[in-house]
Design an enzyme around this catalytic site. Sequence first.
Site, PDB file in Angstrom:
ATOM      1  N   GLY A 147     -88.768  31.869  30.107  1.00  0.00           N
ATOM      2  CA  GLY A 147     -88.382  31.774  28.698  1.00  0.00           C
ATOM      3  C   GLY A 147     -87.481  32.929  28.295  1.00  0.00           C
ATOM      4  N   VAL A 187     -83.603  33.290  33.830  1.00  0.00           N
ATOM      5  CA  VAL A 187     -84.356  33.855  32.718  1.00  0.00           C
ATOM      6  C   VAL A 187     -83.572  33.537  31.455  1.00  0.00           C
ATOM      7  CG1 VAL A 187     -85.186  35.999  31.653  1.00  0.00           C
ATOM      8  CG2 VAL A 187     -85.319  35.710  34.135  1.00  0.00           C
ATOM      9  N   CYS A 188     -84.296  33.201  30.390  1.00  0.00           N
ATOM     10  CA  CYS A 188     -83.659  32.973  29.084  1.00  0.00           C
ATOM     11  C   CYS A 188     -82.637  31.834  29.213  1.00  0.00           C
ATOM     12  CB  CYS A 188     -83.033  34.283  28.630  1.00  0.00           C
ATOM     13  SG  CYS A 188     -82.708  34.439  26.870  1.00  0.00           S
ATOM     14  N   THR A 189     -81.509  31.922  28.532  1.00  0.00           N
ATOM     15  CA  THR A 189     -80.547  30.816  28.568  1.00  0.00           C
ATOM     16  C   THR A 189     -79.758  30.751  29.873  1.00  0.00           C
ATOM     17  OG1 THR A 189     -79.058  32.231  27.300  1.00  0.00           O
ATOM     18  CG2 THR A 189     -80.281  30.559  26.080  1.00  0.00           C
TER      19      THR A 189
END
Lengths: 231, 231
Positions: free
Chosen positions: A154, A104-106
């Site tokens: 994202g 998730v995310c970075t």
Amino acid sequence: MSELSPISVAFLVFPNVTQLDLTGPAQVLSRLGNTTVDLVWKTKDPVPTDAGFALLPTRTFAETQSADILCVPGGFGTMEVIQDEEVLNWVRKVGADASWVTSVCTGSIVLGAAGLLKGYRATTHWASHDQLAFFGAEPVKQRVVFDRNRVTGGGVTSGIDFGLALAAKIRGEDHARFIQLSIEYDPQPPFESGSPEKADPATLERYWGLVNRSAPGRADKVKAIAKRLGF
Amino acid sequence: MSELSPISVAFLVFPNVTQLDLTGPAQVLSRLGNTTVDLVWKTKDPVPTDAGFALLPTRTFAETQSADILCVPGGFGTMEVIQDEEVLNWVRKVGADASWVTSVCTGSIVLGAAGLLKGYRATTHWASHDQLAFFGAEPVKQRVVFDRNRVTGGGVTSGIDFGLALAAKIRGEDHARFIQLSIEYDPQPPFESGSPEKADPATLERYWGLVNRSAPGRADKVKAIAKRLGF
């Protein structure tokens, strides 16, 4: 639910993690039934997050040699993580045999640095999107991206959508709908500002201003790290 | 952001809390600027959540006599909490002077038991909605309900909408939009199943079946507790 196959979920946790990247999908995946959720780090000492409180690892790297689902959250701490061979080695090891290699995310930048996204379509937080290419991944602008057994979400709150989409793959859509109802996931954002396309220019400019002040030259640094790692 | 007024946020944490009720709004509110976020409980020992890992309190009741924002999350553990005078007394004490008295999910049942919702409009997890009336509150079917300085959110994931709505009240809409962009809150639920109105009958029936098996007669028990508390 005793007839359900057992599922182990291992979240990497690390200092300065964006805790909702982890706690959002953890809430969803903990409801898969017959499932264990672990937060894994080098030690079991409390790990500070970006939100003012610590998370407590449930297992160490040494105790966790495999998992059905590996999930790596993101946050500013990923910059340290992608320069830490001990962490990358653990991600590589568990990722090699996991049924699902996810982020998730970075967190996808960490999967990338571990070599797990080479040749895969993937996504990450919108502000880091281009950086996926440094690790041989193909950046895709979608909230959740499935490519074979790689699943990437994202920024931050996408982890809930990611969790439900993965739940549907694993336990079927009916079970995912059940989880969605149980967490009353009927989102009603008070504003339209959740993506760079929807945000107004002033908000977007303010965001980049913060990134540039708090982490100047971040993309260039990630690129240099990727190069050192052999990408 | 040094010109921003300082804000203290105190989340009650307790055994068997639904951790996303807390971690969702904590992520949002931690980005108010010049803000401290605390998880508060009787001791600083790890507190087990419903998701397979513990949360670590940052402060004890004794150390936390006031807060600008009091927020009580929900979960199955609320049943114990509303029978625990030590907890209710702390909630009453901090709630009496807080600028904002808030909850997510069945945390509003705890606010109710502490006497803080008498005569207020409020909401809670859809499956516990009617129980608010036991404590003299007026149940309102809305994802986030503001009534004077009481702000209550619906089930679990509503905490993110709640956090952004409260952020707008405290720091203005521009700041809330900035937070929303930073957490990429552009939700795209994979299914339409986030409320009893949207879920299909089979999913709804399955949910009630689970509640009735895992917590039989729950509403009646809450009603009896409310009576004992003098409502």
